[in-house]
Scaffold this motif. Structure first.
Motif, PDB file in Angstrom:
ATOM      1  N   VAL A   1      41.786  31.538  27.693  1.00  0.00           N
ATOM      2  CA  VAL A   1      40.900  32.562  28.236  1.00  0.00           C
ATOM      3  C   VAL A   1      40.709  32.251  29.710  1.00  0.00           C
ATOM      4  O   VAL A   1      40.086  31.247  30.075  1.00  0.00           O
ATOM      5  CB  VAL A   1      39.535  32.579  27.512  1.00  0.00           C
ATOM      6  CG1 VAL A   1      38.627  33.635  28.125  1.00  0.00           C
ATOM      7  CG2 VAL A   1      39.723  32.844  26.021  1.00  0.00           C
TER       8      VAL A   1
ATOM      9  N   SER B   1      39.475  33.695  33.417  1.00  0.00           N
ATOM     10  CA  SER B   1      38.711  34.721  34.119  1.00  0.00           C
ATOM     11  C   SER B   1      39.568  35.450  35.147  1.00  0.00           C
ATOM     12  O   SER B   1      39.324  36.626  35.456  1.00  0.00           O
ATOM     13  CB  SER B   1      37.492  34.099  34.793  1.00  0.00           C
ATOM     14  OG  SER B   1      37.886  33.069  35.692  1.00  0.00           O
TER      15      SER B   1
ATOM     16  N   ASP C   1      42.705  36.308  34.770  1.00  0.00           N
ATOM     17  CA  ASP C   1      43.420  37.358  34.048  1.00  0.00           C
ATOM     18  C   ASP C   1      42.533  38.590  33.871  1.00  0.00           C
ATOM     19  O   ASP C   1      42.987  39.739  34.020  1.00  0.00           O
ATOM     20  CB  ASP C   1      43.878  36.858  32.678  1.00  0.00           C
ATOM     21  CG  ASP C   1      44.987  35.823  32.771  1.00  0.00           C
ATOM     22  OD1 ASP C   1      45.613  35.723  33.840  1.00  0.00           O
ATOM     23  OD2 ASP C   1      45.200  35.106  31.779  1.00  0.00           O
ATOM     24  N   THR C   2      41.256  38.327  33.545  1.00  0.00           N
ATOM     25  CA  THR C   2      40.321  39.441  33.354  1.00  0.00           C
ATOM     26  C   THR C   2      40.149  40.223  34.651  1.00  0.00           C
ATOM     27  O   THR C   2      40.189  41.461  34.661  1.00  0.00           O
ATOM     28  CB  THR C   2      38.959  38.923  32.872  1.00  0.00           C
ATOM     29  OG1 THR C   2      39.131  38.114  31.715  1.00  0.00           O
ATOM     30  CG2 THR C   2      38.020  40.082  32.547  1.00  0.00           C
ATOM     31  N   ARG C   3      39.991  39.499  35.763  1.00  0.00           N
ATOM     32  CA  ARG C   3      39.833  40.196  37.039  1.00  0.00           C
ATOM     33  C   ARG C   3      41.086  40.982  37.391  1.00  0.00           C
ATOM     34  O   ARG C   3      40.996  42.120  37.884  1.00  0.00           O
ATOM     35  CB  ARG C   3      39.510  39.207  38.150  1.00  0.00           C
ATOM     36  CG  ARG C   3      39.399  39.907  39.513  1.00  0.00           C
ATOM     37  CD  ARG C   3      38.954  39.009  40.615  1.00  0.00           C
ATOM     38  NE  ARG C   3      38.973  39.727  41.884  1.00  0.00           N
ATOM     39  CZ  ARG C   3      38.598  39.205  43.046  1.00  0.00           C
ATOM     40  NH1 ARG C   3      38.173  37.949  43.099  1.00  0.00           N
ATOM     41  NH2 ARG C   3      38.652  39.924  44.152  1.00  0.00           N
TER      42      ARG C   3
ATOM     43  N   ARG D   1      43.186  42.399  35.432  1.00  0.00           N
ATOM     44  CA  ARG D   1      43.235  43.629  34.637  1.00  0.00           C
ATOM     45  C   ARG D   1      42.312  44.692  35.203  1.00  0.00           C
ATOM     46  O   ARG D   1      42.664  45.871  35.279  1.00  0.00           O
ATOM     47  CB  ARG D   1      42.888  43.330  33.177  1.00  0.00           C
ATOM     48  CG  ARG D   1      43.959  42.564  32.418  1.00  0.00           C
ATOM     49  CD  ARG D   1      43.709  42.607  30.921  1.00  0.00           C
ATOM     50  NE  ARG D   1      42.465  41.956  30.550  1.00  0.00           N
ATOM     51  CZ  ARG D   1      42.366  40.664  30.255  1.00  0.00           C
ATOM     52  NH1 ARG D   1      43.438  39.886  30.305  1.00  0.00           N
ATOM     53  NH2 ARG D   1      41.202  40.143  29.901  1.00  0.00           N
ATOM     54  N   TRP D   2      41.107  44.274  35.619  1.00  0.00           N
ATOM     55  CA  TRP D   2      40.167  45.224  36.190  1.00  0.00           C
ATOM     56  C   TRP D   2      40.642  45.728  37.549  1.00  0.00           C
ATOM     57  O   TRP D   2      40.454  46.901  37.882  1.00  0.00           O
ATOM     58  CB  TRP D   2      38.784  44.589  36.302  1.00  0.00           C
ATOM     59  CG  TRP D   2      38.007  44.692  35.024  1.00  0.00           C
ATOM     60  CD1 TRP D   2      38.150  43.931  33.906  1.00  0.00           C
ATOM     61  CD2 TRP D   2      36.985  45.645  34.735  1.00  0.00           C
ATOM     62  NE1 TRP D   2      37.276  44.329  32.932  1.00  0.00           N
ATOM     63  CE2 TRP D   2      36.533  45.377  33.408  1.00  0.00           C
ATOM     64  CE3 TRP D   2      36.390  46.664  35.450  1.00  0.00           C
ATOM     65  CZ2 TRP D   2      35.539  46.128  32.807  1.00  0.00           C
ATOM     66  CZ3 TRP D   2      35.384  47.422  34.849  1.00  0.00           C
ATOM     67  CH2 TRP D   2      34.974  47.151  33.537  1.00  0.00           C
TER      68      TRP D   2
ATOM     69  N   VAL E   1      33.354  42.533  35.236  1.00  0.00           N
ATOM     70  CA  VAL E   1      34.446  41.586  35.008  1.00  0.00           C
ATOM     71  C   VAL E   1      33.925  40.356  34.263  1.00  0.00           C
ATOM     72  O   VAL E   1      34.547  39.885  33.304  1.00  0.00           O
ATOM     73  CB  VAL E   1      35.094  41.175  36.341  1.00  0.00           C
ATOM     74  CG1 VAL E   1      36.112  40.055  36.136  1.00  0.00           C
ATOM     75  CG2 VAL E   1      35.778  42.376  36.991  1.00  0.00           C
TER      76      VAL E   1
ATOM     77  N   ALA F   1      33.213  41.206  30.665  1.00  0.00           N
ATOM     78  CA  ALA F   1      34.451  41.299  29.896  1.00  0.00           C
ATOM     79  C   ALA F   1      35.032  39.918  29.617  1.00  0.00           C
ATOM     80  O   ALA F   1      35.543  39.660  28.520  1.00  0.00           O
ATOM     81  CB  ALA F   1      35.464  42.158  30.655  1.00  0.00           C
ATOM     82  N   HIS F   2      34.948  39.017  30.605  1.00  0.00           N
ATOM     83  CA  HIS F   2      35.474  37.663  30.424  1.00  0.00           C
ATOM     84  C   HIS F   2      34.723  36.926  29.319  1.00  0.00           C
ATOM     85  O   HIS F   2      35.340  36.344  28.411  1.00  0.00           O
ATOM     86  CB  HIS F   2      35.363  36.891  31.730  1.00  0.00           C
ATOM     87  CG  HIS F   2      35.631  35.430  31.605  1.00  0.00           C
ATOM     88  ND1 HIS F   2      36.853  34.925  31.212  1.00  0.00           N
ATOM     89  CD2 HIS F   2      34.820  34.343  31.799  1.00  0.00           C
ATOM     90  CE1 HIS F   2      36.802  33.602  31.183  1.00  0.00           C
ATOM     91  NE2 HIS F   2      35.576  33.234  31.533  1.00  0.00           N
TER      92      HIS F   2
ATOM     93  N   GLY G   1      35.468  38.287  25.914  1.00  0.00           N
ATOM     94  CA  GLY G   1      36.752  37.794  25.431  1.00  0.00           C
ATOM     95  C   GLY G   1      36.676  36.349  24.984  1.00  0.00           C
ATOM     96  O   GLY G   1      37.307  35.959  23.985  1.00  0.00           O
TER      97      GLY G   1
END
Length: 214
Positions: free
Chosen positions: A72, A74, A76-78, A80-81, A98, A101-102, A105
């Motif tokens: 996991v 963070s 990657d999450t940013r 995607r956003w 963001v 969402a992180h 997840g």
């Protein structure tokens, strides 16, 4: 009686010891080996691993290259956003989404009961507390991988990825990371951590696999 199982050290890897009854924390310093450290780090099937260090130190790069199990990140999450958000919209405006969402997840990954590698920016100690409690709940261990690079190297890493942090935020990260490194060097790990591994850039580059035992 407290007991730590012996861990195997071979030419290509380290198997992190399985821990019972909260033994004394284990600290491994893989810095200053000119990249001649282990190529693999293995953890228990239900263990949790936190990778932390300065922004730009190479946390996401290491995770993408070496982690073979659940992770996991963070970043990657940013990313995607960022692809879904208008380019002219400042990140500060949607950063709370963001982060939400992180952590959503991360919660989802933890509920599987499997081992997980987590990117930690280093300024959110409550995240490590959360992971330590989860590790205890599942009868596993929490391990810390700490990237120790110079501020200049971290800034260069930020330039290479085309995304930096403010001078104020970077100073805050530097203070937090320096305190954490000093504590680990003294054998004082964050609460709930069973082991910590110190990595410089060469040691991180030498790692080809971070995985969980079957």
């Amino acid at each position: 009686m407290n007991r730590t199982l012996v861990y195997a050290t071979v030419t290509t890897g380290i198997t992190v010891p399985k821990q019972r009854h909260a033994p004394a924390p284990v600290v491994r310093d893989l810095r200053d080996r000119a990249g001649r450290g282990p190529r693999t780090l293995l953890f228990g099937a239900r263990d949790l691993v936190v990778i932390t260090g300065l922004p730009g130190s190479g946390k996401s790069t290491l995770m993408r290259r070496a982690v073979t199990g659940p992770r996991v990140d963070s970043q990657d999450t940013r990313d995607r956003w960022d692809t879904r958000t208008p380019r002219l919209l400042p990140y500060a405006l949607y950063r709370p989404l963001v982060r939400l969402a992180h952590y959503t997840g991360l919660r989802r990954a933890l509920r599987t009961g499997e081992g997980v590698v987590v990117h930690d920016c280093g300024t959110q100690p409550w995240v490590r507390g959360w992971l330590a409690r989860e590790a205890r709940r599942r009868g596993a261990a929490l391990h810390l991988l700490l990237l120790d690079v110079t501020p200049e190297t971290a800034r260069e890493g930020q330039r290479e990825r085309g995304r930096g942090v403010s001078a104020y935020a970077f100073r805050r990260h530097r203070r937090t990371t320096a305190r954490l490194i000093a504590a680990v060097e003294a054998g004082e790990l964050p609460a709930g951590c069973g082991s910590a591994t110190l990595l410089d850039r060469a040691a991180a580059d030498a790692l080809h696999r971070i995985a969980f035992t079957a």
